[in-house]
Design a protein around this motif. Structure first.
Motif, short mmCIF file in Angstrom:
data_model
loop_
_atom_site.label_atom_id
_atom_site.label_comp_id
_atom_site.label_asym_id
_atom_site.label_seq_id
_atom_site.Cartn_x
_atom_site.Cartn_y
_atom_site.Cartn_z
N TYR A 54 0.89 -1.16 0.03
CA TYR A 54 0.10 0.02 -0.06
C TYR A 54 0.75 1.19 0.03
N LEU A 82 -9.25 9.13 6.06
CA LEU A 82 -8.47 8.87 7.11
C LEU A 82 -8.23 9.95 8.11
N GLN A 119 -9.54 6.67 1.20
CA GLN A 119 -8.43 6.90 2.31
C GLN A 119 -8.24 8.20 2.44
N LYS A 165 -12.13 0.95 1.16
CA LYS A 165 -12.94 1.48 2.37
C LYS A 165 -12.58 0.64 3.75
N ALA A 225 -9.70 2.44 5.10
CA ALA A 225 -10.18 3.78 5.14
C ALA A 225 -10.57 3.89 6.85
N MET A 258 -2.39 6.33 -0.66
CA MET A 258 -3.95 6.18 -0.24
C MET A 258 -4.82 6.11 -1.51
#
Ligand code: ADP
Ligand code: MG
Length: 215
Positions: A27, A38, A34, A57, A60, A30
Protein backbone atom coordinates in the motif's frame (compact mmCIF):
# COMPACT_ATOMS: atom_id res chain seq x y z
CA UNK A 1 -9.34 -2.34 -9.23
CA UNK A 2 -8.30 0.15 -6.58
CA UNK A 3 -7.17 3.50 -7.94
CA UNK A 4 -4.39 5.06 -5.93
CA UNK A 5 -3.85 8.77 -5.40
CA UNK A 6 -0.51 10.56 -5.20
CA UNK A 7 -0.92 10.80 -1.45
CA UNK A 8 1.39 8.54 0.47
CA UNK A 9 0.50 7.45 3.99
CA UNK A 10 3.39 9.60 5.23
CA UNK A 11 1.18 12.61 5.94
CA UNK A 12 -0.94 10.63 8.40
CA UNK A 13 -0.59 10.29 12.15
CA UNK A 14 0.02 6.53 12.08
CA UNK A 15 2.63 4.55 14.00
CA UNK A 16 5.98 3.69 12.39
CA UNK A 17 5.00 0.01 12.77
CA UNK A 18 1.86 0.56 10.68
CA UNK A 19 3.84 2.58 8.16
CA UNK A 20 6.20 -0.33 7.50
CA UNK A 21 3.33 -2.82 7.58
CA UNK A 22 1.55 -0.82 4.85
CA UNK A 23 4.75 -0.84 2.84
CA UNK A 24 5.00 -4.62 3.21
CA UNK A 25 1.38 -4.92 2.05
CA UNK A 26 2.27 -2.87 -1.02
CA UNK A 27 0.00 0.00 0.00
CA UNK A 28 2.20 2.80 -1.28
CA UNK A 29 -0.39 5.52 -1.63
CA UNK A 30 -3.85 6.17 -0.29
CA UNK A 31 -6.90 5.50 -2.41
CA UNK A 32 -9.14 8.59 -2.82
CA UNK A 33 -11.59 7.52 -0.10
CA UNK A 34 -8.68 6.82 2.26
CA UNK A 35 -7.22 10.27 1.58
CA UNK A 36 -10.65 11.83 2.13
CA UNK A 37 -11.54 10.02 5.34
CA UNK A 38 -8.43 8.83 7.21
CA UNK A 39 -7.38 12.20 8.68
CA UNK A 40 -10.83 12.62 10.27
CA UNK A 41 -10.99 8.96 11.36
CA UNK A 42 -7.56 9.28 13.01
CA UNK A 43 -8.65 12.49 14.72
CA UNK A 44 -11.47 10.57 16.38
CA UNK A 45 -14.24 12.34 14.49
CA UNK A 46 -17.48 10.80 13.28
CA UNK A 47 -17.27 10.20 9.54
CA UNK A 48 -19.81 9.40 6.87
CA UNK A 49 -18.01 8.01 3.86
CA UNK A 50 -19.38 7.05 0.48
CA UNK A 51 -17.38 5.36 -2.27
CA UNK A 52 -17.96 2.47 -4.60
CA UNK A 53 -17.03 -1.15 -3.95
CA UNK A 54 -13.33 -1.93 -4.29
CA UNK A 55 -12.20 1.57 -3.36
CA UNK A 56 -10.36 0.58 -0.18
CA UNK A 57 -12.98 1.45 2.41
CA UNK A 58 -11.87 -1.24 4.87
CA UNK A 59 -8.43 0.32 5.34
CA UNK A 60 -10.07 3.76 5.36
CA UNK A 61 -11.66 2.91 8.70
CA UNK A 62 -9.33 0.04 9.67
CA UNK A 63 -6.06 1.96 9.82
CA UNK A 64 -7.66 4.62 11.99
CA UNK A 65 -9.47 2.16 14.20
CA UNK A 66 -6.38 0.03 14.88
CA UNK A 67 -4.29 3.10 15.66
CA UNK A 68 -6.65 3.88 18.51
CA UNK A 69 -6.85 0.38 20.07
CA UNK A 70 -5.26 -0.11 23.47
CA UNK A 71 -4.15 -3.77 23.54
CA UNK A 72 -3.50 -3.55 27.29
CA UNK A 73 -7.19 -3.12 28.02
CA UNK A 74 -9.22 -6.29 27.49
CA UNK A 75 -12.44 -4.46 26.65
CA UNK A 76 -14.00 -4.68 23.21
CA UNK A 77 -13.05 -1.24 21.94
CA UNK A 78 -14.22 -1.43 18.34
CA UNK A 79 -17.21 -3.09 16.69
CA UNK A 80 -17.60 -3.37 12.92
CA UNK A 81 -21.02 -4.42 11.64
CA UNK A 82 -21.28 -5.89 8.13
CA UNK A 83 -24.35 -7.06 6.19
CA UNK A 84 -23.25 -10.60 5.31
CA UNK A 85 -20.96 -13.34 6.52
CA UNK A 86 -18.87 -13.08 3.34
CA UNK A 87 -18.35 -9.35 3.77
CA UNK A 88 -17.54 -9.79 7.46
CA UNK A 89 -14.94 -12.42 6.50
CA UNK A 90 -13.38 -10.04 3.95
CA UNK A 91 -13.23 -7.22 6.49
CA UNK A 92 -11.77 -9.55 9.13
CA UNK A 93 -9.06 -10.67 6.68
CA UNK A 94 -8.09 -7.11 5.77
CA UNK A 95 -8.12 -6.00 9.43
CA UNK A 96 -5.90 -8.97 10.37
CA UNK A 97 -3.33 -7.83 7.79
CA UNK A 98 -3.44 -4.29 9.13
CA UNK A 99 -3.40 -5.50 12.75
CA UNK A 100 0.04 -7.10 12.26
CA UNK A 101 1.25 -3.62 13.18
CA UNK A 102 -0.54 -3.73 16.55
CA UNK A 103 1.05 -6.39 18.79
CA UNK A 104 -1.39 -8.37 20.95
CA UNK A 105 -4.44 -6.91 19.27
CA UNK A 106 -7.17 -9.56 19.28
CA UNK A 107 -9.71 -9.61 16.48
CA UNK A 108 -12.83 -11.76 16.55
CA UNK A 109 -15.39 -12.51 13.88
CA UNK A 110 -18.98 -13.15 15.02
CA UNK A 111 -21.07 -14.27 12.07
CA UNK A 112 -24.18 -16.39 11.69
CA UNK A 113 -24.05 -19.92 10.31
CA UNK A 114 -21.12 -20.77 12.57
CA UNK A 115 -21.40 -22.62 15.91
CA UNK A 116 -22.16 -20.46 18.91
CA UNK A 117 -19.93 -22.18 21.49
CA UNK A 118 -16.48 -21.34 20.09
CA UNK A 119 -17.53 -17.71 19.57
CA UNK A 120 -18.68 -17.55 23.19
CA UNK A 121 -15.38 -19.07 24.30
CA UNK A 122 -13.35 -16.56 22.32
CA UNK A 123 -15.41 -13.69 23.75
CA UNK A 124 -14.65 -14.93 27.26
CA UNK A 125 -10.94 -14.47 26.47
CA UNK A 126 -11.53 -10.91 25.28
CA UNK A 127 -11.46 -9.33 21.83
CA UNK A 128 -10.33 -5.77 21.20
CA UNK A 129 -12.03 -5.65 17.81
CA UNK A 130 -15.21 -7.53 16.92
CA UNK A 131 -16.39 -7.81 13.32
CA UNK A 132 -19.78 -9.35 12.76
CA UNK A 133 -23.22 -9.51 11.27
CA UNK A 134 -26.00 -7.73 13.21
CA UNK A 135 -28.07 -10.85 13.99
CA UNK A 136 -25.23 -12.84 15.58
CA UNK A 137 -23.73 -9.83 17.37
CA UNK A 138 -27.12 -9.02 18.92
CA UNK A 139 -27.53 -12.65 19.94
CA UNK A 140 -24.23 -12.59 21.86
CA UNK A 141 -25.13 -9.24 23.41
CA UNK A 142 -28.50 -10.49 24.63
CA UNK A 143 -26.94 -13.67 26.06
CA UNK A 144 -24.42 -11.56 27.97
CA UNK A 145 -21.40 -12.99 26.11
CA UNK A 146 -20.47 -9.67 24.54
CA UNK A 147 -20.19 -6.45 26.54
CA UNK A 148 -20.01 -3.11 24.81
CA UNK A 149 -19.65 -0.74 27.76
CA UNK A 150 -15.96 -0.16 26.90
CA UNK A 151 -16.65 0.44 23.22
CA UNK A 152 -15.02 3.53 21.72
CA UNK A 153 -15.49 2.98 17.99
CA UNK A 154 -18.49 1.73 16.06
CA UNK A 155 -18.32 1.11 12.31
CA UNK A 156 -21.34 0.45 10.13
CA UNK A 157 -19.80 -0.97 6.98
CA UNK A 158 -21.99 -1.19 3.88
CA UNK A 159 -24.68 0.52 5.92
CA UNK A 160 -26.94 0.85 2.87
CA UNK A 161 -26.96 -2.91 2.36
CA UNK A 162 -27.53 -3.59 6.06
CA UNK A 163 -30.65 -1.40 5.95
CA UNK A 164 -31.81 -2.97 2.67
CA UNK A 165 -31.46 -6.42 4.25
CA UNK A 166 -33.80 -5.47 7.10
CA UNK A 167 -31.20 -5.12 9.86
CA UNK A 168 -32.41 -1.69 11.05
CA UNK A 169 -33.94 -3.04 14.29
CA UNK A 170 -30.96 -5.23 15.13
CA UNK A 171 -28.61 -2.29 14.46
CA UNK A 172 -30.71 -0.04 16.72
CA UNK A 173 -30.70 -2.63 19.50
CA UNK A 174 -26.91 -3.02 19.28
CA UNK A 175 -26.27 0.74 19.18
CA UNK A 176 -28.48 1.17 22.26
CA UNK A 177 -25.95 -0.96 24.20
CA UNK A 178 -22.94 1.19 23.24
CA UNK A 179 -21.65 4.20 25.19
CA UNK A 180 -22.98 7.58 24.01
CA UNK A 181 -19.46 8.90 23.91
CA UNK A 182 -17.98 6.96 21.00
CA UNK A 183 -16.68 7.49 17.49
CA UNK A 184 -19.18 6.38 14.86
CA UNK A 185 -18.08 5.67 11.30
CA UNK A 186 -20.65 5.08 8.60
CA UNK A 187 -19.41 3.57 5.34
CA UNK A 188 -21.66 3.07 2.36
CA UNK A 189 -21.53 2.59 -1.40
CA UNK A 190 -24.71 4.59 -1.94
CA UNK A 191 -26.42 7.39 -0.04
CA UNK A 192 -30.16 6.74 0.20
CA UNK A 193 -32.34 8.93 2.48
CA UNK A 194 -32.32 6.17 5.08
CA UNK A 195 -28.55 6.62 5.48
CA UNK A 196 -28.90 10.36 6.06
CA UNK A 197 -31.56 9.57 8.66
CA UNK A 198 -29.46 7.01 10.53
CA UNK A 199 -26.47 9.36 10.44
CA UNK A 200 -28.55 12.11 12.08
CA UNK A 201 -29.66 9.64 14.72
CA UNK A 202 -26.32 8.09 15.69
CA UNK A 203 -23.54 10.52 14.66
CA UNK A 204 -22.30 13.80 16.05
CA UNK A 205 -21.13 16.51 13.64
CA UNK A 206 -20.00 13.94 11.07
CA UNK A 207 -17.32 14.78 8.53
CA UNK A 208 -18.46 13.84 5.03
CA UNK A 209 -16.06 12.02 2.74
CA UNK A 210 -17.45 11.30 -0.70
CA UNK A 211 -15.64 9.98 -3.73
CA UNK A 212 -17.80 10.03 -6.83
CA UNK A 213 -17.41 7.30 -9.41
CA UNK A 214 -15.28 8.32 -12.39
CA UNK A 215 -16.90 7.30 -15.67
P1 ADP B 1 -14.25 -1.65 -0.43
O1 ADP B 1 -14.58 -1.92 0.99
O2 ADP B 1 -14.31 -0.20 -0.78
O3 ADP B 1 -15.09 -2.48 -1.37
P2 ADP B 1 -11.76 -2.99 0.14
O4 ADP B 1 -11.49 -2.37 1.44
O5 ADP B 1 -12.30 -4.39 0.16
O6 ADP B 1 -12.75 -2.07 -0.71
O7 ADP B 1 -10.42 -2.91 -0.74
C1 ADP B 1 -10.33 -3.40 -2.06
C2 ADP B 1 -8.92 -3.93 -2.33
O8 ADP B 1 -7.98 -2.87 -2.37
C3 ADP B 1 -8.41 -4.89 -1.26
O9 ADP B 1 -7.85 -6.00 -1.90
C4 ADP B 1 -7.35 -4.10 -0.50
O10 ADP B 1 -6.34 -4.95 -0.01
C5 ADP B 1 -6.83 -3.15 -1.58
N1 ADP B 1 -6.32 -1.86 -1.05
C6 ADP B 1 -6.90 -1.08 -0.12
N2 ADP B 1 -6.19 0.05 0.09
C7 ADP B 1 -5.13 0.00 -0.74
C8 ADP B 1 -4.00 0.89 -0.98
N3 ADP B 1 -3.88 2.04 -0.34
N4 ADP B 1 -3.10 0.51 -1.92
C9 ADP B 1 -3.24 -0.67 -2.56
N5 ADP B 1 -4.26 -1.54 -2.39
C10 ADP B 1 -5.20 -1.22 -1.48
MG1 MG C 1 -16.05 -2.94 1.96
Amino acid sequence: MTRATDDGFGSLAVSPAQRSNLERLGYLSMTPIQAASLPAVLAGKDVIAKAKTGSGKTAAFGIGLLERINPRSLATQALVLCPTRELADQVTGELRRLARAVPNCKLLSLVGGKPFGPQKGSLAHGAHVVVGTPGRVLDHLQKGNLKLDGLRMLVLDEADRMLAMGFADAMDAIIAETPKKRQTLLFSATYPDAIAAISRKIQKAPVSATVEAVH
